[in-house]
Design a protein around this motif. Structure first.
Motif, PDB file in Angstrom:
ATOM      1  N   GLY A 125       0.806  -1.207   0.000  1.00 18.44           N
ATOM      2  CA  GLY A 125       0.000   0.000   0.000  1.00 18.44           C
ATOM      3  C   GLY A 125       0.834   1.248   0.000  1.00 18.44           C
ATOM      4  N   ARG A 126       0.141   2.372   0.048  1.00 17.57           N
ATOM      5  CA  ARG A 126       0.808   3.661   0.090  1.00 17.57           C
ATOM      6  C   ARG A 126      -0.180   4.660   0.684  1.00 17.57           C
ATOM      7  N   GLY A 127       0.336   5.587   1.442  1.00 19.10           N
ATOM      8  CA  GLY A 127      -0.508   6.602   2.056  1.00 19.10           C
ATOM      9  C   GLY A 127      -0.244   7.980   1.494  1.00 19.10           C
ATOM     10  N   SER A 128      -0.999   8.942   1.961  1.00 14.69           N
ATOM     11  CA  SER A 128      -0.865  10.302   1.450  1.00 14.69           C
ATOM     12  C   SER A 128       0.393  10.996   1.945  1.00 14.69           C
ATOM     13  N   GLU A 129       1.122  10.360   2.867  1.00 12.37           N
ATOM     14  CA  GLU A 129       2.365  10.971   3.345  1.00 12.37           C
ATOM     15  C   GLU A 129       3.404  11.074   2.240  1.00 12.37           C
ATOM     16  N   GLU A 130       3.210  10.353   1.145  1.00 13.77           N
ATOM     17  CA  GLU A 130       4.163  10.420   0.034  1.00 13.77           C
ATOM     18  C   GLU A 130       3.944  11.651  -0.825  1.00 13.77           C
ATOM     19  N   GLY A 131       2.913  12.427  -0.552  1.00 16.72           N
ATOM     20  CA  GLY A 131       2.704  13.648  -1.310  1.00 16.72           C
ATOM     21  C   GLY A 131       1.231  13.882  -1.568  1.00 16.72           C
ATOM     22  N   PRO A 132       0.796  15.139  -1.643  1.00 13.92           N
ATOM     23  CA  PRO A 132      -0.621  15.447  -1.834  1.00 13.92           C
ATOM     24  C   PRO A 132      -1.160  15.066  -3.200  1.00 13.92           C
ATOM     25  N   ALA A 133      -0.279  14.823  -4.174  1.00 20.29           N
ATOM     26  CA  ALA A 133      -0.741  14.445  -5.503  1.00 20.29           C
ATOM     27  C   ALA A 133      -0.751  12.942  -5.696  1.00 20.29           C
ATOM     28  N   VAL A 134      -0.542  12.179  -4.622  1.00 17.56           N
ATOM     29  CA  VAL A 134      -0.466  10.730  -4.708  1.00 17.56           C
ATOM     30  C   VAL A 134      -1.773  10.120  -4.216  1.00 17.56           C
ATOM     31  N   PHE A 135      -2.278   9.134  -4.950  1.00 20.04           N
ATOM     32  CA  PHE A 135      -3.479   8.435  -4.520  1.00 20.04           C
ATOM     33  C   PHE A 135      -3.117   7.383  -3.486  1.00 20.04           C
ATOM     34  N   PRO A 136      -3.662   7.418  -2.293  1.00 21.41           N
ATOM     35  CA  PRO A 136      -3.466   6.302  -1.366  1.00 21.41           C
ATOM     36  C   PRO A 136      -4.096   5.030  -1.938  1.00 21.41           C
ATOM     37  N   PHE A 137      -3.432   3.910  -1.758  1.00 16.91           N
ATOM     38  CA  PHE A 137      -3.985   2.658  -2.256  1.00 16.91           C
ATOM     39  C   PHE A 137      -3.560   1.521  -1.357  1.00 16.91           C
ATOM     40  N   ALA A 138      -4.254   0.408  -1.500  1.00 17.19           N
ATOM     41  CA  ALA A 138      -3.916  -0.817  -0.788  1.00 17.19           C
ATOM     42  C   ALA A 138      -4.191  -1.988  -1.702  1.00 17.19           C
ATOM     43  N   SER A 139      -3.390  -3.033  -1.548  1.00 15.32           N
ATOM     44  CA  SER A 139      -3.559  -4.241  -2.341  1.00 15.32           C
ATOM     45  C   SER A 139      -3.263  -5.438  -1.465  1.00 15.32           C
ATOM     46  N   VAL A 140      -4.091  -6.464  -1.567  1.00 17.21           N
ATOM     47  CA  VAL A 140      -3.873  -7.708  -0.828  1.00 17.21           C
ATOM     48  C   VAL A 140      -4.136  -8.878  -1.746  1.00 17.21           C
ATOM     49  N   VAL A 141      -3.592 -10.038  -1.381  1.00 19.24           N
ATOM     50  CA  VAL A 141      -3.959 -11.287  -2.020  1.00 19.24           C
ATOM     51  C   VAL A 141      -4.996 -11.937  -1.117  1.00 19.24           C
ATOM     52  N   TYR A 142      -6.189 -12.090  -1.627  1.00 22.21           N
ATOM     53  CA  TYR A 142      -7.346 -12.530  -0.853  1.00 22.21           C
ATOM     54  C   TYR A 142      -7.787 -13.914  -1.321  1.00 22.21           C
ATOM     55  N   ASP A 143      -8.129 -14.775  -0.389  1.00 20.12           N
ATOM     56  CA  ASP A 143      -8.577 -16.132  -0.721  1.00 20.12           C
ATOM     57  C   ASP A 143      -9.828 -16.441   0.083  1.00 20.12           C
ATOM     58  N   ASP A 144     -10.921 -16.652  -0.618  1.00 22.98           N
ATOM     59  CA  ASP A 144     -12.186 -16.989   0.028  1.00 22.98           C
ATOM     60  C   ASP A 144     -12.399 -18.493   0.108  1.00 22.98           C
ATOM     61  N   GLY A 145     -11.325 -19.257  -0.151  1.00 22.94           N
ATOM     62  CA  GLY A 145     -11.411 -20.703  -0.153  1.00 22.94           C
ATOM     63  C   GLY A 145     -11.521 -21.301  -1.533  1.00 22.94           C
ATOM     64  N   HIS A 146     -11.609 -20.442  -2.544  1.00 23.25           N
ATOM     65  CA  HIS A 146     -11.751 -20.926  -3.922  1.00 23.25           C
ATOM     66  C   HIS A 146     -10.599 -20.482  -4.812  1.00 23.25           C
ATOM     67  N   GLY A 147      -9.508 -20.003  -4.194  1.00 23.90           N
ATOM     68  CA  GLY A 147      -8.347 -19.597  -4.974  1.00 23.90           C
ATOM     69  C   GLY A 147      -7.909 -18.187  -4.644  1.00 23.90           C
ATOM     70  N   ALA A 148      -6.600 -17.973  -4.613  1.00 23.07           N
ATOM     71  CA  ALA A 148      -6.055 -16.662  -4.277  1.00 23.07           C
ATOM     72  C   ALA A 148      -6.301 -15.664  -5.403  1.00 23.07           C
ATOM     73  N   ALA A 149      -6.588 -14.425  -5.015  1.00 27.47           N
ATOM     74  CA  ALA A 149      -6.890 -13.387  -5.994  1.00 27.47           C
ATOM     75  C   ALA A 149      -6.399 -12.039  -5.486  1.00 27.47           C
ATOM     76  N   ALA A 150      -5.829 -11.243  -6.368  1.00 25.76           N
ATOM     77  CA  ALA A 150      -5.408  -9.893  -6.017  1.00 25.76           C
ATOM     78  C   ALA A 150      -6.618  -8.977  -5.976  1.00 25.76           C
ATOM     79  N   VAL A 151      -6.681  -8.155  -4.920  1.00 28.22           N
ATOM     80  CA  VAL A 151      -7.739  -7.149  -4.780  1.00 28.22           C
ATOM     81  C   VAL A 151      -7.069  -5.847  -4.353  1.00 28.22           C
ATOM     82  N   SER A 152      -7.392  -4.759  -5.012  1.00 31.59           N
ATOM     83  CA  SER A 152      -6.785  -3.487  -4.651  1.00 31.59           C
ATOM     84  C   SER A 152      -7.814  -2.375  -4.690  1.00 31.59           C
TER      85      SER A 152
END
Length: 419
Positions: A125-152
């Protein structure tokens, strides 16, 4: 809630030297690709907001511009503009309020809390501390029991009723972005959300699916969620048939109140002026002008809207379909040296002309792209491209584009673009 389904009628970068102009035109993104995809790098991946960050991102925007129909949202005014990379500019914060910012861990933990039951890991992920023109984001690999998947997910602020707000929730034109379904909905609180089920690769050279949800509230809070049916958007084998969140779950995740609270905490960028909700291309009718300049022998079998500075047509001279697209950009002198080199042509009146011929960049088998880029002495730029296919991502339908380089040059230099 009324639904608008778009199933019919949105480029990839031209050449490296064009990227700087595209960045200048819309504001370049300088960030990693995961954040861009999450940010709606849809705008067409989809925003790939492209050196994507800069090249891919900015480029798609230009190519998508005008290719979508207008989405009339209750809190917006004016006609939609040519997609450009998203801006974080917005109106001033009321006096007495304080923007504490958004941290990387806040983004990651919020995403994990809002996901349905399952396991998550490989958090980034990344937060706004990197600059006011930066979009904060987060990404995880999520598994609901049917296979791992990237979600951001990413959050930012857009001008209510402005170009970026409209772009985020418009379904792209299938001439540029293939997808299985795209639905735009108006929610009860006045927000608008677009849920699209498409593919990571427009030419589908891999089975990686990309499903996205983009929400814009009446206050300009923008939330973009992306998910894949693989542990990463690129470079990983498909782990499941479809991404884990169906359209209803995507809508719930993107519309969660927690994201809006985080958007409100974002600091303003003091270097950016307040956003103008009107489009610099408003009042231009690029499609009408392009149609009037085409050779009469060409049959027009597809076309974009006519409400901005970008337009495309699909033509057929009896030898197969050919996509032709044009972008008109005034006041581009600042990027003149980035676009034109010493070997490019300079006309007697100071107009610069550059010609680029090479393969298409969206994966269509055998597709070639011919581009003529022109800039008048006052910075008025017209760039036109033609392809030997009706879309950039489908296989070639003919040996060469329906327009020659000389014809493209004549169209780009025609004085009627100024009228």
């Amino acid at each position: 809630m009324p639904d608008d389904q778009h199933s019919d009628p949105h480029s990839d970068p031209f050449e490296d030297r064009l990227s700087a102009a595209l960045q200048q035109a819309g504001g370049a993104f300088e960030t990693d690709r995961g954040a861009l995809a999450a940010a709606g790098a849809l705008r067409g991946r989809r925003l790939r907001l492209r050196r994507r960050a800069a090249v891919v991102g900015g480029v798609t925007g230009v190519a998508l511009a005008g290719a979508c129909g207008a989405l009339l949202v209750p809190w917006g005014h004016g006609s939609p503009a040519a997609p450009q990379p998203s801006s974080v500019a917005a109106g001033p914060r009321p006096a007495g309020t304080h923007a504490p910012g958004v941290g990387k861990e806040q983004m990651i933990r919020t995403l994990e809390r809002l996901l349905p039951p399952g396991k998550s890991g490989e958090e980034t992920g990344r937060g706004s501390e990197e600059g006011p023109a930066v979009f904060p984001f987060a990404s995880v690999v999520y598994d609901d029991g049917h296979g791992a998947a990237a979600v951001s997910v990413s959050v930012n602020r857009v001008e209510p009723g402005g170009t970026d707000a409209r772009q985020a929730v418009e379904c792209p034109d299938k001439v540029y972005v293939p997808y299985d379904s795209c639905v735009t909905k108006h929610l009860t609180d006045g927000s608008v959300i677009r849920v699209m089920r498409g593919y990571e690769y427009p030419d589908r050279r891999a089975q990686t699916k990309l499903w996205t949800a983009e929400l814009v509230t009446p206050a300009g809070q923008h939330v973009a969620v992306s998910e894949w049916n693989a542990p990463s958007e690129k470079g990983s084998a498909v782990s499941r048939d479809e991404p884990p969140l169906d359209p209803a779950a995507l809508t719930r995740l993107a519309s969660a109140e927690e994201w809006r609270t985080l958007v409100d905490a974002l600091p303003r960028d003091p270097r950016r002026p307040e956003a103008d909700p009107t489009d610099a291309g408003a009042g231009l009718h690029a499609r009408s002008r392009l149609l009037s300049l085409l050779p009469r022998r060409l049959k027009v079998v597809g076309r974009s809207g006519d409400d901005g500075d970008f337009a495309y047509v699909v033509v057929d001279d009896g030898k197969g379909r050919s996509l032709v697209q044009v972008n008109v950009q005034p006041h581009q002198n600042e990027v003149r040296d980035d676009l034109f080199g010493p070997d490019d042509e300079t006309l007697a009146d100071g107009t610069r002309v550059a010609v680029h011929q090479g393969p298409g960049e969206k994966g269509g088998d055998g597709v070639v792209m011919w581009t003529v880029d022109t800039m008048r002495k006052d910075g008025f730029r017209v760039v036109i491209s033609a392809f030997n296919s009706g879309t950039q991502h489908d296989s070639a339908t003919r040996a060469t584009p329906a327009l020659t380089v000389a014809q493209l040059r004549g169209i780009a230099l025609d004085p009627r673009w100024r009228s």
